[in-house]
Design an enzyme around this catalytic site. Structure first.
Site, PDB file in Angstrom:
ATOM      1  N   ASP A 107       0.900  -1.450   0.119  1.00 53.95           N
ATOM      2  CA  ASP A 107      -0.132  -0.142   0.041  1.00 53.95           C
ATOM      3  C   ASP A 107       0.894   1.665   0.072  1.00 53.95           C
ATOM      4  OD1 ASP A 107      -2.466  -1.577   0.460  1.00 53.95           O
ATOM      5  OD2 ASP A 107      -2.368  -1.835   2.144  1.00 53.95           O
TER       6      ASP A 107
HETATM    7  N1  URA Z   1      -1.556  -6.149   3.360  1.00 51.35           N
HETATM    8  C1  URA Z   1      -1.685  -4.605   3.490  1.00 51.35           C
HETATM    9  O1  URA Z   1      -3.053  -4.683   4.224  1.00 51.35           O
HETATM   10  N2  URA Z   1      -1.036  -3.961   2.937  1.00 51.35           N
HETATM   11  C2  URA Z   1       0.112  -4.240   2.331  1.00 51.35           C
HETATM   12  O2  URA Z   1       0.707  -3.193   1.817  1.00 51.35           O
HETATM   13  C3  URA Z   1       0.616  -5.413   2.590  1.00 51.35           C
HETATM   14  C4  URA Z   1       0.077  -6.281   3.046  1.00 51.35           C
END
Ligand code: URA
Length: 241
Positions: A107
């Site tokens: 993310d």
């Molecule tokens: N899980 C998440 O919630 N965000 C990420 O960036 C990677 C795994």
């Protein structure tokens, strides 16, 4: 069978040497092809079939480029975006190459280990749900996890929309910090799994992907080429060797 490429290009394509350094190595007699020293940078070899070595160390699969990024917050995991900066903007010019793409997604606000490569077969193998490559995250959360939360992760969390996750591991190094190991990569998975247990995530950092570990000496925002050993371990995890 692949195609024949100039020796200096083969070496510099690994990202470990500039074209000039590659030429100097070749002229200096460091490079062998099928055991024979070749001293002309313009001589050609097929990286798929020839055994190429630099000072006796096999060049291996390095017609491809493999980069480790310590991703900072604020960058999209994408190859391009009209509005926001992407992780590709963090790759220094000398390591850029057509076809490079991130393996999996973090993310925008997630930090840590991101593999970037143009080796599509490796990316596919590492992401395939069948291969079950472990991804490990550190999550800073509001609240403190319990043994019950760990047991729920081990059984397989069901997300708010009914999606069933594979069994995962939750460890609790100290209150407010969770270590989560997952084998799949659903959208916002770790945040949603923890939120579902009443543990909203304040910050998330990936520290490993299969055998590849985040290099603590690599500052946030920095990129480095993988070592031959790391590439071999990843190829093994991806089922390619
Ligand atoms: N899980 C998440 O919630 N965000 C990420 O960036 C990677 C795994």
């Amino acid at each position: 069978m692949g195609k024949k490429l100039r020796l200096d290009k083969l070496l510099s394509d690994t990202g470990r040497w500039s074209r000039k350094e590659a030429r100097d190595l070749i002229r200096g007699g460091s490079v062998t092809v099928d055991g024979v020293v070749l001293r002309q940078p313009e001589e050609k070899a097929d990286p798929d079939t020839a055994a190429i070595a630099v000072d006796g160390v096999p060049l291996g699969w390095t017609a491809y480029r493999y980069l480790l990024l310590n991703k900072p917050a604020g960058y999209l995991t994408a190859t391009e975006d009209a509005c926001a900066p992407t992780v590709m903007d963090l790759i220094p010019a000398e390591l850029r190459k057509a076809g490079l793409a991130p393996v999996g997604r973090l993310d925008k606000d997630t930090t840590g280990l991101l593999l970037i490569t143009d080796d599509g077969a490796l990316a596919h193998g590492l992401l395939s749900p069948r291969r079950h490559v472990d991804k490990v995250y550190l999550a800073w959360v509001d609240g403190a996890g319990t043994e019950e939360d760990c047991a729920a992760f081990a059984r397989g969390i069901v997300l708010g929309d009914g999606t069933k996750c594979l069994p995962a591991r939750l460890e609790l190094p100290r209150p407010g910090l969770c270590r989560v190991t997952v084998r799949e990569g659903k959208f916002h998975q770790v945040k949603r799994m923890l939120a579902g247990r009443g543990l909203p995530v304040k910050a998330l950092k990936r520290v490993s992907m299969g055998p590849l570990k985040l290099d603590e000496t690599l500052e946030e925002g920095r990129v480095r080429p993988l070592t031959e050993k790391e590439i071999a371990a990843l190829r093994q995890a991806a089922g390619l060797i």
